[in-house]
Design an enzyme around this catalytic site. Structure first.
Site, mmCIF file in Angstrom:
data_model
loop_
_atom_site.group_PDB
_atom_site.id
_atom_site.type_symbol
_atom_site.label_atom_id
_atom_site.label_comp_id
_atom_site.label_asym_id
_atom_site.label_seq_id
_atom_site.Cartn_x
_atom_site.Cartn_y
_atom_site.Cartn_z
ATOM 1 N N SER A 144 45.669 48.589 6.187
ATOM 2 C CA SER A 144 47.042 48.647 5.698
ATOM 3 C C SER A 144 47.169 48.858 4.196
ATOM 4 O O SER A 144 48.154 49.413 3.730
ATOM 5 C CB SER A 144 47.790 47.380 6.101
ATOM 6 O OG SER A 144 47.109 46.241 5.626
ATOM 7 N N HIS A 185 49.381 50.920 11.621
ATOM 8 C CA HIS A 185 49.488 52.086 10.736
ATOM 9 C C HIS A 185 48.873 53.342 11.353
ATOM 10 O O HIS A 185 48.813 54.386 10.702
ATOM 11 C CB HIS A 185 48.828 51.787 9.391
ATOM 12 C CG HIS A 185 49.420 50.589 8.718
ATOM 13 N ND1 HIS A 185 50.526 50.661 7.913
ATOM 14 C CD2 HIS A 185 49.072 49.271 8.781
ATOM 15 C CE1 HIS A 185 50.829 49.442 7.481
ATOM 16 N NE2 HIS A 185 49.970 48.581 8.003
ATOM 17 N N LYS A 224 56.923 49.965 11.452
ATOM 18 C CA LYS A 224 56.438 51.093 10.650
ATOM 19 C C LYS A 224 57.035 52.386 11.245
ATOM 20 O O LYS A 224 58.212 52.635 11.084
ATOM 21 C CB LYS A 224 54.911 51.114 10.625
ATOM 22 C CG LYS A 224 54.309 49.703 10.644
ATOM 23 C CD LYS A 224 53.927 49.142 9.366
ATOM 24 C CE LYS A 224 53.308 47.779 9.492
ATOM 25 N NZ LYS A 224 53.838 46.809 8.573
HETATM 26 C C1 LIG Z 1 47.930 46.046 10.055
HETATM 27 C C2 LIG Z 1 49.159 45.231 10.297
HETATM 28 N N1 LIG Z 1 49.226 44.469 11.400
HETATM 29 C C3 LIG Z 1 50.314 43.729 11.666
HETATM 30 C C4 LIG Z 1 51.398 43.718 10.831
HETATM 31 C C5 LIG Z 1 52.587 42.849 11.147
HETATM 32 O O1 LIG Z 1 53.601 43.613 11.648
HETATM 33 P P1 LIG Z 1 55.155 43.186 11.534
HETATM 34 O O2 LIG Z 1 55.635 43.645 10.208
HETATM 35 O O3 LIG Z 1 55.778 43.898 12.662
HETATM 36 O O4 LIG Z 1 55.230 41.715 11.677
HETATM 37 C C6 LIG Z 1 51.398 44.513 9.700
HETATM 38 C C7 LIG Z 1 52.569 44.531 8.798
HETATM 39 O O5 LIG Z 1 52.489 44.395 7.625
HETATM 40 C C8 LIG Z 1 50.248 45.280 9.405
HETATM 41 O O6 LIG Z 1 50.179 46.035 8.305
#
Ligand SMILES: Cc1ncc(COP(=O)(O)O)c(C=O)c1O
Length: 395
Positions: free
Chosen positions: A183, A211, A242
């Site tokens: 991320s 992502h 996203k």
């Molecule tokens: C790799 C990754 N997994 C999970 C999440 C969590 O997702 P959410 O924003 O839907 O809670 C994010 C969000 O920042 C992320 O970048």
């Protein structure tokens, strides 16, 4: 002063950054989330968004959310387990499972809750969770709640992963959990390598496609599809925050695994279900992902242009090959200062500083949307060139 307050009152990092005029968080947006946003009455170009396909303003996505509110109201007033399951949820779960190539799926209220509720409950005391050191915080929180032994491997390093697998007894369950696209750094997991090791050591794999979906693979089906390893990956996680332009998340897997999660995953059972509007918006975003492949093409055109632009400029951008581009600064205060100067120049980017990364690895996270124009991107590249030169980060 009570002991707790006394302890917390010593935490003054934000106040110090505010006093220095470089505090970069909670900037209040007064407009819609688009390639240009308004903050404090000023228009700035948004290069810090995760809406890779630029769908948060799409008329069909907005319309779907409005219609869902008209039909179902604003909330479900309960958990999926009891009174909070709508036909909308079930329909989207079926579509998502098919989209990522799995038998079944369940939707949670956020992506964070997916990782928290899945990683924590699959493996037992005698088992192992093996994770990449740069995995997202939600995966880390998930395994913190698990009773299994946790083994960390060096980022995307297959030798390190193999060493950890060798530590595990052959008859114990081993779950490897990774981000498909990382991320903050934007690099892609070495899934073929991980799959080969998982086969050798009889391990299972869970991939976080937060992502990857909307970015990689046929019609944006994600990293597993991109590498053709969907059948070798046991669990595929995605989030709606996203490319799906909404909020919520899902896990997809075989029927038995989803059946277990449906009845045992605590952040799924003990939390209210995803709102009708959020669910319908994600469903409409999925329609667009499938019917408008030109968006993903445009995203990649811009990504390749930006990657070349930054490389030609001499910026340090690590191993990224995706719309997430890290610009390494390697100093906390300088990262904040440059984010502020870029903001003054009309460019919104995100700072990533310690403790999210090591102090020597701080970076500016620059991210693209399919809806950016070339002119907007050129303006950002030019502003970054000027400011990076000023601080001796490039020649
Ligand atoms: C790799 C990754 N997994 C999970 C999440 C969590 O997702 P959410 O924003 O839907 O809670 C994010 C969000 O920042 C992320 O970048």
């Amino acid at each position: 002063m009570r002991l707790l307050q006394e302890k917390l009152s010593k935490y003054d990092l934000p106040q110090k950054a505010m006093a220095a005029g470089i505090y970069p968080y909670f900037r209040m947006i007064e407009s819609d989330q688009d390639t240009e946003v308004q903050i404090n009455g000023k228009k700035v170009l948004m290069f810090g968004s995760n809406a890779y396909l630029g769908l948060t303003n799409h008329p069909k996505v907005k319309q779907a959310a409005i219609e869902a509110i008209e039909k179902y109201g604003t909330g479900c007033a309960g958990s999926r387990f009891l009174n909070g399951t709508l036909d909308l949820h079930i329909q989207l779960e079926k579509r998502l499972a098919e989209f990522v190539g799995k038998e079944d799926a369940i939707i949670y209220s956020t992506g964070f809750q997916v990782n928290l509720g899945v990683v924590s409950c699959l493996t037992g005391r005698e088992d192992y969770i093996i994770w990449d050191e740069l995995d997202h915080a939600s995966i880390i929180e998930g395994h913190r709640l698990s009773f299994s032994t946790k083994l960390k491997f060096k980022h995307n390093d297959m030798d390190s992963l193999e060493k950890q697998l060798q530590k595990c007894e052959p008859d114990k369950i081993k779950l490897i959990v990774i981000d498909g696209v990382f991320s903050m750094e934007g690099d892609i997991a070495n899934l073929p390598g991980i799959v080969a090791l998982a086969k050798k050591y009889n391990a299972s794999i869970m991939v976080d496609e937060a992502h990857g979906i909307g970015v990689l693979g046929a019609q944006g089906r994600g990293t597993c599809n991109h590498f053709g390893v969907t059948d070798d990956v046991d669990l595929i996680m995605g989030t709606f925050s996203k490319s799906f332009a909404s909020i919520g998340g899902f896990i997809a897997s075989d029927k038995e695994t989803i059946n277990y999660l449906r009845h045992n995953s605590r952040s799924y059972i003990f939390s209210a279900s995803n709102t009708p509007a959020a669910t319908a918006a994600a469903n409409a975003a999925l329609d667009i992902m499938l019917s408008e492949p030109e968006r993903i093409e445009k995203l990649w055109e811009l990504t390749n242009y930006a990657l070349k632009g930054f490389r030609d400029m001499g910026c340090e951008i690590g191993h990224t090959s995706t719309p997430i581009i890290p610009l390494f600064i390697r100093d906390n205060d300088l990262t904040f200062l440059i984010v502020k100067e870029l903001f003054d120049a009309g460019i919104f980017v995100n700072p990533v500083v310690s403790p999210a990364v090591a102090p020597q690895d701080t970076l500016i996270r620059f991210s693209l949307m399919a809806t950016h124009t070339k002119e907007q991107l050129d303006k950002a590249l030019e502003a970054i060139r000027t400011i990076f030169k000023k601080y001796g980060l490039i020649e």
